[in-house]
Design a protein around this motif. Structure first.
Motif, mmCIF file in Angstrom:
data_model
loop_
_atom_site.group_PDB
_atom_site.id
_atom_site.type_symbol
_atom_site.label_atom_id
_atom_site.label_comp_id
_atom_site.label_asym_id
_atom_site.label_seq_id
_atom_site.Cartn_x
_atom_site.Cartn_y
_atom_site.Cartn_z
ATOM 1 N N THR A 125 -4.139 -5.285 -21.258
ATOM 2 C CA THR A 125 -4.043 -4.224 -20.261
ATOM 3 C C THR A 125 -2.599 -4.082 -19.773
ATOM 4 N N GLY A 126 -1.918 -5.208 -19.595
ATOM 5 C CA GLY A 126 -0.520 -5.183 -19.180
ATOM 6 C C GLY A 126 0.377 -4.551 -20.228
ATOM 7 N N ALA A 127 0.113 -4.853 -21.502
ATOM 8 C CA ALA A 127 0.916 -4.268 -22.581
ATOM 9 C C ALA A 127 0.754 -2.756 -22.654
ATOM 10 N N MET A 130 -1.106 -0.725 -17.800
ATOM 11 C CA MET A 130 -2.200 -0.310 -16.928
ATOM 12 C C MET A 130 -2.729 -1.433 -16.035
ATOM 13 N N LEU A 131 -2.036 -2.555 -15.979
ATOM 14 C CA LEU A 131 -2.487 -3.671 -15.174
ATOM 15 C C LEU A 131 -2.116 -3.444 -13.713
ATOM 16 N N PHE A 132 -3.063 -3.648 -12.827
ATOM 17 C CA PHE A 132 -2.790 -3.533 -11.405
ATOM 18 C C PHE A 132 -3.557 -4.630 -10.682
ATOM 19 N N ASP A 133 -3.114 -4.950 -9.499
ATOM 20 C CA ASP A 133 -3.717 -6.020 -8.722
ATOM 21 C C ASP A 133 -4.803 -5.444 -7.820
ATOM 22 N N ALA A 134 -6.057 -5.729 -8.147
ATOM 23 C CA ALA A 134 -7.194 -5.266 -7.349
ATOM 24 C C ALA A 134 -7.842 -6.425 -6.615
ATOM 25 N N SER A 135 -7.116 -7.530 -6.461
ATOM 26 C CA SER A 135 -7.703 -8.720 -5.860
ATOM 27 C C SER A 135 -8.165 -8.494 -4.425
ATOM 28 N N ASP A 136 -7.528 -7.585 -3.690
ATOM 29 C CA ASP A 136 -7.965 -7.312 -2.319
ATOM 30 C C ASP A 136 -9.384 -6.748 -2.278
ATOM 31 N N PRO A 144 -0.009 -12.861 -10.514
ATOM 32 C CA PRO A 144 1.435 -13.007 -10.348
ATOM 33 C C PRO A 144 2.238 -12.010 -11.173
ATOM 34 N N HIS A 145 1.651 -11.466 -12.238
ATOM 35 C CA HIS A 145 2.391 -10.559 -13.106
ATOM 36 C C HIS A 145 2.019 -9.093 -12.875
ATOM 37 N N ALA A 146 1.313 -8.804 -11.778
ATOM 38 C CA ALA A 146 1.002 -7.432 -11.445
ATOM 39 C C ALA A 146 1.337 -7.205 -9.980
ATOM 40 N N GLY A 149 -1.134 -2.203 -6.554
ATOM 41 C CA GLY A 149 -1.122 -0.743 -6.621
ATOM 42 C C GLY A 149 -0.083 -0.162 -7.557
ATOM 43 N N THR A 150 0.566 -0.976 -8.363
ATOM 44 C CA THR A 150 1.563 -0.443 -9.279
ATOM 45 C C THR A 150 1.286 -0.925 -10.679
ATOM 46 N N PHE A 151 1.963 -0.348 -11.624
ATOM 47 C CA PHE A 151 1.799 -0.758 -13.012
ATOM 48 C C PHE A 151 2.709 -1.910 -13.326
ATOM 49 N N TRP A 152 2.314 -2.693 -14.275
ATOM 50 C CA TRP A 152 3.090 -3.857 -14.697
ATOM 51 C C TRP A 152 4.287 -3.427 -15.467
#
Length: 152
Positions: A125-127, A130-136, A144-146, A149-152
């Protein structure tokens, strides 16, 4: 409580869809075929290097989310129609571990050949950008690599 969770999940999916709509992945795009993902076991990786033909990749923010659990069954139901239109395979790709991917497929009652793919490290997904942090909203420690709310 359930309706609150459902509302939060739908909000997360809407946010993800809004953010990802600007991504550069379009029909006919080349995908990162050498990035390892998992399907059957946590210690067995696969890549998409050997796939040929016309394939459908459906990326979802997370297994068992309300919106995704409403949309993915439509791909399962339409599998034969996709085949008639020349599609070789349908891949449901999620940033979850292989156990979650398999459990979700089972919970959806999918006995079809639709393939549920675990991108447990978010590398595929990161490649794609399209990776984003939805942990909230979806739990788990922040990635750590996202960035949130933004793209990697």
């Amino acid at each position: 409580m359930a309706s609150l969770l459902a509302g939060a999940t739908k909000t997360a999916h809407h946010l993800a869809t809004s953010l990802l709509s600007a991504a550069e992945v379009k029909v006919g795009s080349t995908i990162p075929v050498q990035v390892p993902v998992k399907e059957d076991a946590p210690d067995k990786t696969l890549t998409f290097e050997s796939i040929k033909g016309k394939n459908v990749f459906v990326g979802v923010p997370g297994a068992f989310t309300v919106t995704c659990s409403e949309q993915v069954p439509q791909y399962i139901k339409a599998y034969e129609e996709f085949k008639q239109r020349g599609v070789d395979n349908i891949y449901i790709v999620m940033v979850n571990d292989v156990f979650v991917a398999k459990a979700w497929k089972e919970q959806l009652g999918s006995h079809s050949p639709v393939r549920f793919i675990a991108d447990d490290q978010g590398a595929f997904t990161g490649a794609l950008g399209m990776l984003f942090d939805a942990s909230d909203l979806l739990g788990a420690p922040p990635m750590p690599h996202a960035r949130s709310g933004t793209f990697w």
